[in-house]
Design a protein around this motif. Structure first.
Motif, mmCIF file in Angstrom:
data_model
loop_
_atom_site.group_PDB
_atom_site.id
_atom_site.type_symbol
_atom_site.label_atom_id
_atom_site.label_comp_id
_atom_site.label_asym_id
_atom_site.label_seq_id
_atom_site.Cartn_x
_atom_site.Cartn_y
_atom_site.Cartn_z
ATOM 1 N N LEU A 291 4.519 -4.478 14.785
ATOM 2 C CA LEU A 291 3.796 -5.721 15.030
ATOM 3 C C LEU A 291 2.522 -5.801 14.200
ATOM 4 O O LEU A 291 2.179 -6.852 13.652
ATOM 5 N N GLU A 292 1.810 -4.687 14.095
ATOM 6 C CA GLU A 292 0.575 -4.662 13.314
ATOM 7 C C GLU A 292 0.868 -4.888 11.833
ATOM 8 O O GLU A 292 0.178 -5.670 11.174
ATOM 9 N N ALA A 293 1.892 -4.199 11.319
ATOM 10 C CA ALA A 293 2.245 -4.361 9.908
ATOM 11 C C ALA A 293 2.723 -5.783 9.633
ATOM 12 O O ALA A 293 2.379 -6.384 8.600
ATOM 13 N N TYR A 294 3.503 -6.336 10.541
ATOM 14 C CA TYR A 294 4.009 -7.702 10.375
ATOM 15 C C TYR A 294 2.854 -8.701 10.344
ATOM 16 O O TYR A 294 2.830 -9.614 9.513
ATOM 17 N N ALA A 295 1.884 -8.522 11.240
ATOM 18 C CA ALA A 295 0.727 -9.427 11.281
ATOM 19 C C ALA A 295 -0.070 -9.351 9.982
ATOM 20 O O ALA A 295 -0.577 -10.368 9.488
ATOM 21 N N ILE A 296 -0.171 -8.161 9.416
ATOM 22 C CA ILE A 296 -0.886 -7.998 8.148
ATOM 23 C C ILE A 296 -0.138 -8.687 7.014
ATOM 24 O O ILE A 296 -0.732 -9.417 6.211
ATOM 25 N N VAL A 297 1.177 -8.475 6.944
ATOM 26 C CA VAL A 297 1.977 -9.122 5.893
ATOM 27 C C VAL A 297 1.865 -10.636 6.026
ATOM 28 O O VAL A 297 1.676 -11.359 5.034
ATOM 29 N N ARG A 298 1.957 -11.127 7.228
ATOM 30 C CA ARG A 298 1.900 -12.567 7.500
ATOM 31 C C ARG A 298 0.562 -13.168 7.060
ATOM 32 O O ARG A 298 0.501 -14.317 6.637
ATOM 33 N N ALA A 299 -0.505 -12.375 7.159
ATOM 34 C CA ALA A 299 -1.834 -12.861 6.780
ATOM 35 C C ALA A 299 -2.119 -12.723 5.293
ATOM 36 O O ALA A 299 -2.992 -13.402 4.761
ATOM 37 N N ARG A 300 -1.394 -11.844 4.588
ATOM 38 C CA ARG A 300 -1.726 -11.537 3.194
ATOM 39 C C ARG A 300 -0.695 -12.001 2.174
ATOM 40 O O ARG A 300 -0.969 -11.989 0.973
ATOM 41 N N ASP A 301 0.489 -12.387 2.616
ATOM 42 C CA ASP A 301 1.546 -12.650 1.643
ATOM 43 C C ASP A 301 1.351 -13.979 0.924
ATOM 44 O O ASP A 301 0.626 -14.862 1.368
#
Length: 349
Positions: free
Chosen positions: A240-250
């Protein structure tokens, strides 16, 4: 970047830059400084007029990490070009040891009968979920080409991103009801993807273990790590943490004739705003290219316009908003789960 930082960053032998142990002993600021200072050794390219800097944002009452011009930039000048091999995208996955997992997922979707089209669409994995799995695998490997970038990416602070807030926490309860609904929806989509991916752990244990030191002492790959170790490396919370980061940076841009999620080193450090920069993926050069559309003086913060979004849409994706953003309508289609609605997309050329 200070002379002191340059000294210690310069003294690290290049092979050690790709070792997990080098980065684990550094704090978030040091990781960013090392990555920027040694970008030529890490990425094989240099964006010499971009440097790491820290900026006070009065509206957020916080200091944010970002990028600034290290020298004057002329209108029309190419500011940075990052080759596809150094980015995180579908290309990365298909050229990694996780490719069999991706192929299996694609084949299972292609095998769906026409009568199951609606169900197939619902079960399609978000590309960001696959990038999140790759990031978690690289985070656990002893060494690898993407170790430096992943270690910088994972310092991204997502505490203000609604989907990353624990339901029932004080931060979550402080959200508007509208944002709570969006956070629950985004979290539910991510958890649904995680559940599908978890079903593949046994079948692809070797690929998921590749490069990871197993609890037995061996490096995983030919031999898989124990399932309990993989469940820890790829835990639901970490996903969930990694997904939230990808979602914010992609970024979402056309790449080889298809819209593609991608994460771009150096360039993804730019905060939100307007400074006359445009980006595109150059198929012929196999690179993500950023060009200045106007002259930028030395020392100016480099900003990028992520897209036109309403207030809650920005908070939903990035954990912040800007003063001039309009409130979203309760059922607005402009508030979606990131990507094509404007996630660093509208300013492509």
């Amino acid at each position: 970047m200070s002379t002191h930082v340059a000294a210690w960053a310069h003294n690290i032998p290049t092979p050690q830059l790709f070792s997990q142990s080098t980065w684990e002993q550094l704090n978030a600021s040091q990781r960013g400084e090392l990555f920027f200072f040694r970008q030529q050794d890490i990425l094989g390219v240099s964006c010499p007029k971009i440097q790491l800097a820290y900026f006070w944002y009065e509206s957020l009452r916080s200091t944010l990490r970002g990028a600034q011009s290290a020298a004057p930039i002329a209108a029309g000048e190419e500011v940075c070009a990052v080759p596809v091999k150094k980015m995180l995208s579908l290309y990365t996955l298909t050229n990694s040891s996780l490719a069999p997992l991706l192929t299996m997922l694609q084949e299972s979707m292609a095998a769906e009968s026409p009568r199951k089209v609606a169900r197939a669409r619902q079960s399609t994995l978000d590309g960001r979920s696959l990038l999140a799995m790759f990031i978690l695998r690289e985070r656990a490997r002893e060494r690898g080409d993407f170790v430096p970038y992943v270690q910088v990416v994972l310092t991204h602070d997502i505490r203000s991103v609604p989907m990353a807030m624990a339901p029932g926490s004080a931060a979550f309860e402080a959200l508007s009801e509208f944002l709570k609904r969006k956070a629950r929806h985004a979290r539910a989509l991510a958890l649904a993807d995680y559940a599908k991916l978890k079903l593949t752990f046994h079948r692809f244990a070797k690929q998921l273990s590749d490069g990871i030191r197993c609890t037995s002492g061996v490096i995983g790959g030919a031999v898989p790590c124990p399932m309990e170790q993989l469940l820890e490396v790829f835990s639901e919370q970490r996903f969930l943490e990694a997904y939230a980061i990808v979602r914010a940076r992609d970024w979402v841009l056309p790449m080889y004739n298809r819209e593609t999620f991608m994460m771009v080193p150096i360039v993804d450090m730019l905060n939100y705003g307007q400074v006359g920069l445009r980006v595109h993926f150059n198929d012929a050069r196999h690179a993500f290219v950023m060009v200045a559309t106007e002259a930028i003086p030395q020392g100016r913060e480099l900003l990028f316009y992520y897209g036109t979004m309403c207030k809650e849409a920005m908070i939903d994706l990035y954990g912040f908003t800007v003063a001039y953003a309009r409130p979203c309508m309760g059922g607005s289609k402009s508030l979606v789960n990131g990507g094509a609605a404007g996630n660093r997309k509208r300013r492509e050329q």
